[in-house]
Scaffold this motif. Structure first.
Motif, PDB file in Angstrom:
ATOM      1  N   HIS A 105      13.739 -25.294 -99.081  1.00 59.17           N
ATOM      2  CA  HIS A 105      15.090 -25.741 -99.434  1.00 59.17           C
ATOM      3  C   HIS A 105      16.070 -25.522 -98.289  1.00 59.17           C
ATOM      4  O   HIS A 105      15.847 -24.683 -97.421  1.00 59.17           O
TER       5      HIS A 105
ATOM      6  N   HIS B 254      20.093 -24.320 -98.081  1.00 59.18           N
ATOM      7  CA  HIS B 254      21.037 -23.676 -98.977  1.00 59.18           C
ATOM      8  C   HIS B 254      22.109 -24.702 -99.375  1.00 59.18           C
ATOM      9  O   HIS B 254      22.525 -25.527 -98.551  1.00 59.18           O
TER      10      HIS B 254
ATOM     11  N   GLU C 194      19.679 -16.324 -93.805  1.00 62.49           N
ATOM     12  CA  GLU C 194      18.704 -15.575 -94.609  1.00 62.49           C
ATOM     13  C   GLU C 194      17.787 -14.807 -93.665  1.00 62.49           C
ATOM     14  O   GLU C 194      17.562 -15.234 -92.532  1.00 62.49           O
TER      15      GLU C 194
ATOM     16  N   HIS D  40      14.130 -24.066 -95.013  1.00 62.61           N
ATOM     17  CA  HIS D  40      13.028 -23.143 -94.756  1.00 62.61           C
ATOM     18  C   HIS D  40      11.968 -23.242 -95.833  1.00 62.61           C
ATOM     19  O   HIS D  40      12.261 -23.440 -97.012  1.00 62.61           O
TER      20      HIS D  40
HETATM   21 FE   LIG Z   1      16.770 -19.659 -98.856  1.00 64.78          FE
END
Ligand SMILES: [Fe+2]
Length: 190
Positions: free
Chosen positions: A86, A88, A95, A134
């Motif tokens: 996904h 964000h 992250e 990612h």
């Molecule tokens: Fe994530």
């Protein structure tokens, strides 16, 4: 500021098991991942691919959500088991992944088509910069277990990846994992 008292969670560094029982475990089976793999084979749709065990905190930018992911080993055709992946929803949210066990690859991509693939194993500390989608891929024989920490209001945009895919995919070559261009990247994009 939310009124959240400090707390501690105990994590088994080998299995990824958390002492806090979470009732919001996300379990993804092959049936949940339809359309993800390039060559879908006649594989058991009930087969477990991965689970995410979150530590619950309010999903605001004042908090750090964190979770353990256990990604099972396996392949569909020549493609290793992987997470949906996904962006964000709030694009600039970063992250961190800390590898705990297993062997994997972290596939990351920007909306303008750049991609980076990084290793994941015990001790890798991957920094996923804001704006990069990612996806983790298990290229080993055992479960790939990692800790993720991210800004609480990041949210998830799965739809862009479902529609466009990642620019590259990770497949089993004769000598181990190989990264190759994804022929279906943006093939469905309007
Ligand atoms: Fe994530």
């Amino acid at each position: 500021m939310t009124d959240l008292a400090p707390f501690t969670t105990l994590l088994d560094l080998d299995t990824g098991e958390l002492t806090r029982d979470s009732d919001t475990v996300v379990a993804r089976r092959l049936a949940d991942l339809t359309g993800l793999f390039l060559h879908e084979t006649d594989t058991d749709p009930e087969r477990l691919v991965y689970r995410v065990f979150p530590v619950e905190v309010p999903p605001t930018n004042a908090n750090l959500l964190h979770s353990i992911t256990v990604l099972e080993p396996g392949r569909v055709g020549d493609e290793y088991f992987m997470t949906k992946g996904h962006f964000h929803a709030v694009r600039d949210r970063a992250e961190i992944y800390l590898g705990l066990s297993g062997t994997g690859r972290l596939v990351m991509a920007t909306e303008d088509g750049r991609s980076v693939v990084e290793p994941m194993h015990r001790g890798t500390l991957n920094y996923v910069s804001g704006g990069w989608a990612h996806r983790s891929v298990n290229v080993g024989d055992g479960p790939l277990v990692f800790l993720a920490v991210y800004i609480g209001d990041a949210g998830y945009d799965y739809a862009t990846i479902e529609r466009e895919g990642f620019p590259v995919r990770v497949v089993e070559g004769s000598d181990g994992p190989v990264v190759e261009p994804n022929p279906r990247y943006r093939a469905n994009a309007s």
